[in-house]
Design an enzyme around this catalytic site. Sequence first.
Site, PDB file in Angstrom:
ATOM      1  N   GLU A  35       0.816  -1.226   0.000  1.00  0.00           N
ATOM      2  CA  GLU A  35       0.000   0.000   0.000  1.00  0.00           C
ATOM      3  C   GLU A  35       0.849   1.275   0.000  1.00  0.00           C
ATOM      4  O   GLU A  35       0.394   2.319  -0.463  1.00  0.00           O
ATOM      5  CB  GLU A  35      -0.949   0.005   1.202  1.00  0.00           C
ATOM      6  CG  GLU A  35      -2.169  -0.893   1.020  1.00  0.00           C
ATOM      7  CD  GLU A  35      -3.075  -0.437  -0.139  1.00  0.00           C
ATOM      8  OE1 GLU A  35      -3.292   0.771  -0.313  1.00  0.00           O
ATOM      9  OE2 GLU A  35      -3.556  -1.332  -0.872  1.00  0.00           O
ATOM     10  N   HIS A  37       3.662   1.752  -1.715  1.00  0.00           N
ATOM     11  CA  HIS A  37       3.948   2.010  -3.130  1.00  0.00           C
ATOM     12  C   HIS A  37       2.684   2.479  -3.862  1.00  0.00           C
ATOM     13  O   HIS A  37       2.726   3.398  -4.697  1.00  0.00           O
ATOM     14  CB  HIS A  37       4.423   0.733  -3.828  1.00  0.00           C
ATOM     15  CG  HIS A  37       5.694   0.157  -3.288  1.00  0.00           C
ATOM     16  ND1 HIS A  37       5.743  -1.076  -2.677  1.00  0.00           N
ATOM     17  CD2 HIS A  37       6.961   0.643  -3.271  1.00  0.00           C
ATOM     18  CE1 HIS A  37       6.987  -1.345  -2.320  1.00  0.00           C
ATOM     19  NE2 HIS A  37       7.748  -0.312  -2.655  1.00  0.00           N
ATOM     20  N   GLN A 100      22.493  -0.433  -5.175  1.00  0.00           N
ATOM     21  CA  GLN A 100      22.212   0.146  -3.860  1.00  0.00           C
ATOM     22  C   GLN A 100      22.294  -0.891  -2.735  1.00  0.00           C
ATOM     23  O   GLN A 100      22.019  -0.576  -1.583  1.00  0.00           O
ATOM     24  CB  GLN A 100      20.871   0.870  -3.841  1.00  0.00           C
ATOM     25  CG  GLN A 100      19.638  -0.003  -3.955  1.00  0.00           C
ATOM     26  CD  GLN A 100      18.380   0.813  -4.127  1.00  0.00           C
ATOM     27  OE1 GLN A 100      18.136   1.395  -5.180  1.00  0.00           O
ATOM     28  NE2 GLN A 100      17.557   0.889  -3.082  1.00  0.00           N
ATOM     29  N   GLY A 187       8.400   8.247  -1.266  1.00  0.00           N
ATOM     30  CA  GLY A 187       7.765   8.124   0.044  1.00  0.00           C
ATOM     31  C   GLY A 187       8.581   8.772   1.150  1.00  0.00           C
ATOM     32  O   GLY A 187       9.812   8.716   1.147  1.00  0.00           O
ATOM     33  N   LYS A 189       8.687   7.599   3.999  1.00  0.00           N
ATOM     34  CA  LYS A 189       9.231   6.499   4.800  1.00  0.00           C
ATOM     35  C   LYS A 189      10.756   6.486   4.665  1.00  0.00           C
ATOM     36  O   LYS A 189      11.477   6.264   5.626  1.00  0.00           O
ATOM     37  CB  LYS A 189       8.633   5.163   4.327  1.00  0.00           C
ATOM     38  CG  LYS A 189       8.614   4.098   5.363  1.00  0.00           C
ATOM     39  CD  LYS A 189       9.836   3.229   5.353  1.00  0.00           C
ATOM     40  CE  LYS A 189       9.809   2.202   4.256  1.00  0.00           C
ATOM     41  NZ  LYS A 189      11.036   1.392   4.270  1.00  0.00           N
ATOM     42  N   ASP A 190      11.229   6.717   3.449  1.00  0.00           N
ATOM     43  CA  ASP A 190      12.671   6.782   3.185  1.00  0.00           C
ATOM     44  C   ASP A 190      13.062   8.260   3.140  1.00  0.00           C
ATOM     45  O   ASP A 190      13.369   8.812   2.078  1.00  0.00           O
ATOM     46  CB  ASP A 190      12.981   6.069   1.870  1.00  0.00           C
ATOM     47  CG  ASP A 190      12.580   4.618   1.920  1.00  0.00           C
ATOM     48  OD1 ASP A 190      13.389   3.795   2.355  1.00  0.00           O
ATOM     49  OD2 ASP A 190      11.418   4.307   1.566  1.00  0.00           O
ATOM     50  N   GLN A 193      16.474   9.394   1.790  1.00  0.00           N
ATOM     51  CA  GLN A 193      16.497   9.182   0.332  1.00  0.00           C
ATOM     52  C   GLN A 193      15.754  10.302  -0.399  1.00  0.00           C
ATOM     53  O   GLN A 193      16.209  10.806  -1.424  1.00  0.00           O
ATOM     54  CB  GLN A 193      15.854   7.833   0.024  1.00  0.00           C
ATOM     55  CG  GLN A 193      15.539   7.601  -1.446  1.00  0.00           C
ATOM     56  CD  GLN A 193      14.990   6.208  -1.690  1.00  0.00           C
ATOM     57  OE1 GLN A 193      15.724   5.243  -1.649  1.00  0.00           O
ATOM     58  NE2 GLN A 193      13.691   6.105  -1.933  1.00  0.00           N
ATOM     59  N   SER A 225       6.710  -1.929   4.424  1.00  0.00           N
ATOM     60  CA  SER A 225       7.997  -2.100   3.760  1.00  0.00           C
ATOM     61  C   SER A 225       8.036  -3.485   3.142  1.00  0.00           C
ATOM     62  O   SER A 225       7.523  -4.445   3.732  1.00  0.00           O
ATOM     63  CB  SER A 225       9.132  -1.955   4.777  1.00  0.00           C
ATOM     64  OG  SER A 225      10.340  -2.469   4.238  1.00  0.00           O
ATOM     65  N   ARG A 227      10.493  -5.236   3.093  1.00  0.00           N
ATOM     66  CA  ARG A 227      11.332  -6.046   3.985  1.00  0.00           C
ATOM     67  C   ARG A 227      10.559  -6.592   5.189  1.00  0.00           C
ATOM     68  O   ARG A 227      11.065  -7.460   5.890  1.00  0.00           O
ATOM     69  CB  ARG A 227      12.537  -5.222   4.459  1.00  0.00           C
ATOM     70  CG  ARG A 227      13.539  -4.976   3.341  1.00  0.00           C
ATOM     71  CD  ARG A 227      14.857  -4.417   3.854  1.00  0.00           C
ATOM     72  NE  ARG A 227      15.887  -4.486   2.843  1.00  0.00           N
ATOM     73  CZ  ARG A 227      16.225  -3.504   2.007  1.00  0.00           C
ATOM     74  NH1 ARG A 227      15.581  -2.351   2.064  1.00  0.00           N
ATOM     75  NH2 ARG A 227      17.175  -3.677   1.107  1.00  0.00           N
TER      76      ARG A 227
HETATM   77  P1  AMP Z   1      11.177   0.674  -2.443  1.00  0.00           P
HETATM   78  O1  AMP Z   1      10.468  -0.279  -3.344  1.00  0.00           O
HETATM   79  O2  AMP Z   1      11.282   0.197  -1.034  1.00  0.00           O
HETATM   80  O3  AMP Z   1      12.498   1.136  -3.027  1.00  0.00           O
HETATM   81  O4  AMP Z   1      10.280   1.980  -2.363  1.00  0.00           O
HETATM   82  C1  AMP Z   1       9.876   2.655  -3.523  1.00  0.00           C
HETATM   83  C2  AMP Z   1       9.207   3.939  -3.142  1.00  0.00           C
HETATM   84  O5  AMP Z   1       8.083   3.659  -2.321  1.00  0.00           O
HETATM   85  C3  AMP Z   1      10.119   4.877  -2.335  1.00  0.00           C
HETATM   86  O6  AMP Z   1       9.875   6.211  -2.735  1.00  0.00           O
HETATM   87  C4  AMP Z   1       9.661   4.638  -0.930  1.00  0.00           C
HETATM   88  O7  AMP Z   1       9.894   5.726  -0.051  1.00  0.00           O
HETATM   89  C5  AMP Z   1       8.174   4.432  -1.135  1.00  0.00           C
HETATM   90  N1  AMP Z   1       7.609   3.705  -0.001  1.00  0.00           N
HETATM   91  C6  AMP Z   1       8.014   2.505   0.479  1.00  0.00           C
HETATM   92  N2  AMP Z   1       7.302   2.186   1.587  1.00  0.00           N
HETATM   93  C7  AMP Z   1       6.454   3.211   1.814  1.00  0.00           C
HETATM   94  C8  AMP Z   1       5.454   3.489   2.805  1.00  0.00           C
HETATM   95  N3  AMP Z   1       5.200   2.643   3.796  1.00  0.00           N
HETATM   96  N4  AMP Z   1       4.760   4.636   2.707  1.00  0.00           N
HETATM   97  C9  AMP Z   1       5.005   5.521   1.705  1.00  0.00           C
HETATM   98  N5  AMP Z   1       5.926   5.312   0.742  1.00  0.00           N
HETATM   99  C10 AMP Z   1       6.642   4.178   0.794  1.00  0.00           C
END
Ligand code: AMP
Length: 320
Positions: A35, A37, A100, A187, A189-190, A193, A225, A227
């Site tokens: 959710e 993403h 990364q 997001g 969350k990061d 980044q 996440s 993860r």
């Molecule tokens: P990732 O696939 O973990 O590299 O994340 C891809 C994008 O989704 C990045 O911009 C993250 O910050 C964002 N994202 C990941 N988890 C969340 C979350 N729980 N809430 C909002 N955005 C998120």
Amino acid sequence: MEMVATIAEVRAAVAEARARGKSVGFAPTMGALHEGHLALIRRARAECGASTALQDPEGSLQGPRGALSLAPPVRQAQGEPRTKSRGGFVVVSIFVNPTQFAPGTDLEKYPRDLASDSAKAASAGADLAFAPAVEEIYPPGDSTFVEVTGQLVDCLCGPARPGHFRGVTTVCARLFHIVVPGRAYFGEKDYQQLLVIKQMVRDLHFPLAVVSVPTVREPDGLAMSSRNAYLSAEERKAAAVLSRGLFAARELFASGERDAAALIAAAKRVIAPEPRLKLQYLELRDAETLAEIKRVGGSAVLALAAYVGQARLIDNVVLG
Ligand code: AMP
């Protein structure tokens, strides 16, 4: 929604959308979509599909024939509404970016499920999913990296994950050149980044707006996440304590506390008793520069990284 794997296909699809007057929104991800993403994709769908009322930073990029044209924008009389947008085109990339990940970390076991990602991206409103092979993004013999230097990368996750942000900025720079979005969605969350990407976009004059999207959480507060899939049932329960600690600090801040040590201590009081959590860092920093602060004057970010079993999780709250 179409799923493609080559740069040529992305360029063709984006050129066609632009030729039809659409503005392009882009959400880069590593897949295993959840959710969090989907919130980026939905936001892109809502903003890029909307018409002229939005300040569209892309307007300055769109020449009369759109596409990748760098022709000057059509002049408008003051107060005259911009040519009506004919909707948006939302691109999501799904690419587990090897540069990364440090050697020996979770690159190999990172969750991958393209079929499910495709269905989720489509349901959230994406028009195009770009899921390239590693060689498409990093052709054999390539030797170019993009690296932000200084305060933004020298703290928090930077020292803990050497080369990580260089990998993130390198892949995002390449993806921005491929997709050429008017808006790119990241997001909160990061959080670090997000700031690093904003810095790169500013420094390299990418003609796009970086849009930040609030963290999406599970009902018990755990930040979503990919993860989280690594967690056992017990670890999953323990992981919720991380956000509870951050929220305790946020409440203390809301009650007037501005002292960094007191705010950090409030979070640690909640987190420390949970034996399954191993804090890597828990720090309060300026929300824009990430400089260390002793007292919150303007806006600050309380950020943490912690190991829960094998999983390294990050989370943050912005104060002020
Ligand atoms: P990732 O696939 O973990 O590299 O994340 C891809 C994008 O989704 C990045 O911009 C993250 O910050 C964002 N994202 C990941 N988890 C969340 C979350 N729980 N809430 C909002 N955005 C998120």
